[in-house]
Design an enzyme around this catalytic site. Sequence first.
Site: not given
Ligand code: AP5
Ligand code: MG
Length: 221
Positions: A15, A90, A129, A163, A174
């Site tokens: 994402k 979410r 990552r 991270r 998660r």
């Molecule tokens: P990446 O693009 O980083 O993946 P992502 O889908 O963004 O996954 P996240 O792990 O960031 O999601 P998350 O929900 O855990 O984290 P968030 O920050 O939102 O890609 C992953 C890896 O793969 C990278 O290394 C990339 O280079 C590689 N890659 C990407 N595409 C590829 C491809 N096609 N082929 C090969 N490699 C590829 O949330 C973190 C925390 O914040 C949550 O756990 C929660 O505590 C809090 N939080 C955030 N939003 C909310 C909300 N709305 N409500 C409540 N709590 C929240």
């Molecule tokens: Mg992300």
Amino acid sequence: MATYIVLMGMQGAGKGTQAAALSQKLSLPHITTGGLFRAMDGQDSDLAREIQAIMARGDLVPDATTIEVVRQRLTKPDAANGAIFDGFPRTLPQAEALDHLLAELGSRVALVPLLTLDRQEAIERISARWECTLDPTHVYNLNTNPPKVAGICDIDGAPLRQRPDDTPEAAAKRIDTFFEKTAPLLDYYRARGLVHEVNAAQPIEAVSAALFHLIEVSKNA
Ligand code: AP5
Ligand code: MG
């Protein structure tokens, strides 16, 4: 009409990677609640400390806090023409709140691309990552998308870091939470015909091309 896109998919599906590409291509802000919360790291407040502890465990930040952060972000002028939401909403209350916030702006969610990926591959991606310490929307992967110089961001030369919530335990939690709390949201958006699946197991550029195509088609529909 402004274009608000909600990018959905399991943790590690890409994402953040794709939202950054879409943001650049469409000149729309990339609104990531995870990124907004991480930016609060180090702030001297009980709320900031509580949020970092919740994230480190892999739990969700409470809806009221999350919605307020997005409400404030949407008041900035750059969000008037639309935005790419990454990691928000979410939960069902967050989706309902987003509908209200966008209705106040005379708009609504235009499209919900769903990035699909196998759970095991998602965990492998998360474990490899690394992100930029200066701008965490610059995301790398040691296996699939390494930086040109080890440990250094290609774009701004800042050091990279892992991270704190990318431990195998927190990542697995998660993903469980995604299936329990976030996947049900898909029905909410499917009922409005907004959900379109994109195969996220393809290389990054192929996923971007599929997303751009989807957006073009939906604009002309
Ligand atoms: P990446 O693009 O980083 O993946 P992502 O889908 O963004 O996954 P996240 O792990 O960031 O999601 P998350 O929900 O855990 O984290 P968030 O920050 O939102 O890609 C992953 C890896 O793969 C990278 O290394 C990339 O280079 C590689 N890659 C990407 N595409 C590829 C491809 N096609 N082929 C090969 N490699 C590829 O949330 C973190 C925390 O914040 C949550 O756990 C929660 O505590 C809090 N939080 C955030 N939003 C909310 C909300 N709305 N409500 C409540 N709590 C929240
Ligand atoms: Mg992300």
